[in-house]
Each structure stands twice: as C-alpha cells, then as structure tokens.
Design a protein around this motif. Structure first.
Motif, mmCIF file in Angstrom:
data_model
loop_
_atom_site.group_PDB
_atom_site.id
_atom_site.type_symbol
_atom_site.label_atom_id
_atom_site.label_comp_id
_atom_site.label_asym_id
_atom_site.label_seq_id
_atom_site.Cartn_x
_atom_site.Cartn_y
_atom_site.Cartn_z
ATOM 1 N N ASP A 282 6.320 -7.878 7.272
ATOM 2 C CA ASP A 282 5.724 -9.103 7.828
ATOM 3 C C ASP A 282 4.580 -8.798 8.784
ATOM 4 O OD1 ASP A 282 7.820 -7.971 9.468
ATOM 5 O OD2 ASP A 282 7.656 -9.743 10.754
ATOM 6 N N LYS A 283 4.378 -7.535 9.083
ATOM 7 C CA LYS A 283 3.291 -7.122 9.981
ATOM 8 C C LYS A 283 2.056 -6.646 9.225
ATOM 9 C CE LYS A 283 6.563 -5.643 13.570
ATOM 10 N NZ LYS A 283 7.776 -5.988 12.809
ATOM 11 N N LEU A 284 2.057 -6.746 7.895
ATOM 12 C CA LEU A 284 0.939 -6.230 7.107
ATOM 13 C C LEU A 284 -0.369 -6.945 7.431
ATOM 14 C CD1 LEU A 284 2.484 -5.752 3.549
ATOM 15 C CD2 LEU A 284 1.880 -3.974 5.210
ATOM 16 N N LYS A 285 -1.446 -6.164 7.359
ATOM 17 C CA LYS A 285 -2.799 -6.672 7.614
ATOM 18 C C LYS A 285 -3.704 -6.365 6.419
ATOM 19 C CE LYS A 285 -2.524 -5.791 12.640
ATOM 20 N NZ LYS A 285 -1.131 -5.290 12.622
ATOM 21 N N PHE A 286 -4.774 -7.138 6.294
ATOM 22 C CA PHE A 286 -5.788 -6.827 5.294
ATOM 23 C C PHE A 286 -6.323 -5.422 5.572
ATOM 24 C CE2 PHE A 286 -6.187 -11.505 5.773
ATOM 25 C CZ PHE A 286 -5.922 -11.887 4.468
ATOM 26 N N GLY A 287 -6.345 -4.586 4.534
ATOM 27 C CA GLY A 287 -6.864 -3.228 4.688
ATOM 28 C C GLY A 287 -5.813 -2.182 4.973
ATOM 29 N N ASP A 288 -4.561 -2.604 5.199
ATOM 30 C CA ASP A 288 -3.502 -1.634 5.456
ATOM 31 C C ASP A 288 -3.239 -0.767 4.221
ATOM 32 O OD1 ASP A 288 -3.008 -2.295 8.076
ATOM 33 O OD2 ASP A 288 -1.165 -3.409 7.692
ATOM 34 N N ILE A 289 -2.906 0.484 4.480
ATOM 35 C CA ILE A 289 -2.534 1.405 3.413
ATOM 36 C C ILE A 289 -1.012 1.456 3.341
ATOM 37 C CG2 ILE A 289 -2.652 3.801 2.618
ATOM 38 C CD1 ILE A 289 -5.349 3.994 4.101
ATOM 39 N N VAL A 290 -0.476 1.266 2.140
ATOM 40 C CA VAL A 290 0.978 1.225 1.956
ATOM 41 C C VAL A 290 1.404 2.172 0.848
ATOM 42 C CG1 VAL A 290 1.208 -1.150 2.787
ATOM 43 C CG2 VAL A 290 0.798 -0.735 0.348
ATOM 44 N N LEU A 291 2.681 2.575 0.900
ATOM 45 C CA LEU A 291 3.280 3.406 -0.150
ATOM 46 C C LEU A 291 4.183 2.520 -0.997
ATOM 47 C CD1 LEU A 291 4.748 6.946 0.092
ATOM 48 C CD2 LEU A 291 6.178 5.109 -0.839
ATOM 49 N N LEU A 292 4.031 2.624 -2.315
ATOM 50 C CA LEU A 292 4.848 1.872 -3.263
ATOM 51 C C LEU A 292 5.842 2.831 -3.903
ATOM 52 C CD1 LEU A 292 1.988 -0.155 -5.025
ATOM 53 C CD2 LEU A 292 3.237 -0.724 -2.917
ATOM 54 N N GLN A 293 7.125 2.624 -3.630
ATOM 55 C CA GLN A 293 8.177 3.513 -4.104
ATOM 56 C C GLN A 293 8.517 3.241 -5.568
ATOM 57 O OE1 GLN A 293 11.011 2.229 -1.162
ATOM 58 N NE2 GLN A 293 10.682 4.035 0.102
ATOM 59 N N ASP A 294 8.703 4.307 -6.346
ATOM 60 C CA ASP A 294 9.096 4.197 -7.761
ATOM 61 C C ASP A 294 8.121 3.339 -8.562
ATOM 62 O OD1 ASP A 294 11.399 5.738 -7.252
ATOM 63 O OD2 ASP A 294 12.525 3.954 -6.668
ATOM 64 N N CYS A 295 6.858 3.380 -8.186
ATOM 65 C CA CYS A 295 5.819 2.606 -8.871
ATOM 66 C C CYS A 295 4.822 3.568 -9.503
ATOM 67 C CB CYS A 295 5.099 1.676 -7.892
ATOM 68 S SG CYS A 295 6.120 0.305 -7.314
ATOM 69 N N ASP A 296 4.738 3.529 -10.817
ATOM 70 C CA ASP A 296 3.848 4.415 -11.572
ATOM 71 C C ASP A 296 2.633 3.627 -12.045
ATOM 72 O OD1 ASP A 296 2.707 6.414 -13.116
ATOM 73 O OD2 ASP A 296 3.973 5.968 -14.848
ATOM 74 N N ASN A 297 1.456 4.050 -11.602
ATOM 75 C CA ASN A 297 0.205 3.400 -11.985
ATOM 76 C C ASN A 297 -0.721 4.351 -12.722
ATOM 77 O OD1 ASN A 297 -0.262 0.488 -10.486
ATOM 78 N ND2 ASN A 297 1.181 1.784 -9.389
ATOM 79 N N THR A 298 -0.134 5.365 -13.387
ATOM 80 C CA THR A 298 -0.955 6.384 -14.038
ATOM 81 C C THR A 298 -1.707 5.829 -15.242
ATOM 82 O OG1 THR A 298 0.706 8.022 -13.375
ATOM 83 C CG2 THR A 298 -0.941 8.709 -14.985
#
Length: 286
Positions: free
Chosen positions: A213-229
């Motif tokens: 709930d504290k996310l901001k525009f431009g924040d860098i986040v890690l997505l767990q178990d997410c494959d975007n290859t």
C-alpha cells in the motif's frame, strides 16, 4: 560494476504525440459500483513519479505525459523500443526543445509514459510531438546468460547499484510481490512489447499486510515466481524485476501496473529491500 554489452546496444529514434484521453464510459469497480473517473492519456498535471499510486480519484492513471501513434505498426515500434530512462525531447509546440525521460510503457491502451518537470507540463498541448532516443533493447549480461534484461536504458541500469554476490545478482527493491497478486496482463506474448501487467488490489488487507500500500510511481519491485522470459506467466523459482508505471485501478483483476526490466527462469536474482529504490531517485543522479 556488472559487465554488459552496453557499447553494442543501438541508440535510435522513435516518436509519438501526446494522446488525447479516450472513452468516458462507466467503469465497474470490483465491488460492483459504476464510476466515472479520469483514466489514461493526455497530460497529468498533478500526478508524477514519486507520488503514491493509491487513493487517486482515477483509474489506471498515468503519471506525467502519455504518448502514442495512430499507425499501429509505428506505435508497436514506439512501445517496444522506448525504454525506461530514455531521453525524451519535445520537438513541436510551445515547449519545443525541452527534455524529460521515459518512465514506463502501459499495455492495452499502448502508451509510452514520460516525466517532465511541472513548468514544462504547462507549455505542452495534446498532439505535441515527442522524440525518444530509444536505447536499451538488446542489452544483456555476458556473465549471466540466464538473466534477460529489457525495457531499461543502459545508463539507468548502471545506476541501479546491482551487485554480484555468490553467482547471484542483488537488486534494490522497495517490495516483493507474490505471484498470486499478478493479474491483468498475464499471458501476454512478450514483456518487451506488451507494456506492463498489474498487481491486483481487490484484497486491500493483503496489500497492506505485504506493505504494498506504500507503492509509488517509479518504484522498483521484485515479482516472485514470475517468468517474463518469452511471455508473461508463472514459474516456480523464477524472478522478475519491474518498475511501477501506473496507478491503482477500480476494476477487478487490475491494480498498479509493472513494466518488467529483468527476468530469469532461475533464482539468480535476489531483492534487497530499499525504500529509496525508485527510478526518480536514480535519474536525479544525472
């Protein structure tokens, strides 16, 4: 510093114009309420990188300036080759010559999003043309062939402070997102061409429990178990890193959008929590 092929990445031009907002119909919220709200396109004068993505009286709100092309093929090139951190230069209108930078790509509406300082926004108009020095697709890490990099300017990539430890990459992120929260955009054919996918916020108690709930525009986040290859989907043990590009949404299955910048099918990327891991802070280092 990580070894990259930065010196071989082509820097070329793509261009779009500020896109007039479209639509104006009711949007049905995830609790069944019909709502009329500002949404995508145009110039957002009071929504910018570093602001919270929550509690706006809007839906899929895009910070700063939204551009696209009416020709679908040209817009596909704009969406694919513009990268986060690229220089964006206004080439028509009253603000001609002023510069900003790309903050993300928003799929579905197929907009490229650009940050300009507030005084520049006042001189912009719908249909003003903006040229981008497209630079980043093709960037790779020779020592980490199992990591795919996309959608990020090589100069910005170097500023992320990624460290190599014990054959793993340590990346500063503001939060870690579990795979069950990833919604709209799952199944897209390519994270390098289709813009973003959403963190679902229908269960705000879970969002708060995870600190999202504290996310901001431009924040860098890690997505767990997410494959975007080679597409956008779930794979146990895979890791993706992305940038939050648009606001929360009222519709079911939607929420703040994330444009992916790194991904691996293997657990070679680790997130280090840093509340200041936001592209706005890195771009200020110029």
């Amino acid at each position: 510093m990580l070894k990259t092929n930065k010196d071989k990445v082509v820097k070329w031009s793509v261009q779009g114009k500020i896109h007039h907002p479209v639509g104006g119909n009711y949007r049905i919220s995830n609790d069944g309420k019909p709502m009329i709200l500002p949404a995508t396109g145009g110039i957002s004068y009071n929504v910018a990188i570093g602001d919270s993505v929550f509690n706006w009286a809007g839906d899929h709100v895009e910070p700063g300036v939204s551009i696209r092309n009416e020709n679908n093929s040209e817009n596909a090139a704009l969406m694919t080759f513009a990268c986060i951190g690229n220089e964006a230069k206004i080439v028509s209108g009253d603000a001609k010559g002023k510069k900003g930078y790309v903050t993300g790509m928003h799929g579905g509406i197929d907009h490229v999003l650009i940050h300009f300082e507030k005084d520049i926004l006042e001189d912009l108009a719908i249909d003003d043309k903006i040229m981008i020095k497209a630079y980043g697709q093709g960037l790779n890490l020779p020592d980490f062939e199992n990591v795919h990099v996309m959608n990020i300017d090589p100069d910005l990539f170097e500023k992320l402070g990624i460290k190599e430890e014990n054959s793993k990459l340590k990346v500063n992120v503001v939060a870690k997102v579990p795979p069950y929260l990833m919604g709209s955009g799952i199944g897209s054919k390519s994270a390098a061409t289709d813009g973003d996918y959403d963190i679902m916020t229908g269960d705000m108690e879970e969002i708060k429990r995870l600190g999202l709930d504290k996310l901001k525009f431009g924040d860098i986040v890690l997505l767990q178990d997410c494959d975007n290859t080679y597409g956008v989907g779930f794979l146990k043990g895979s890791i993706s890193i992305g940038v939050v590009v648009h606001s929360d949404c009222v519709k079911s299955g939607h929420g703040p959008g994330v444009t992916v910048i790194m991904t691996s099918k293997e657990s070679v990327i680790e997130g280090v929590i840093d509340e200041n891991a936001n592209i706005g802070n890195y771009m200020k280092m110029n």
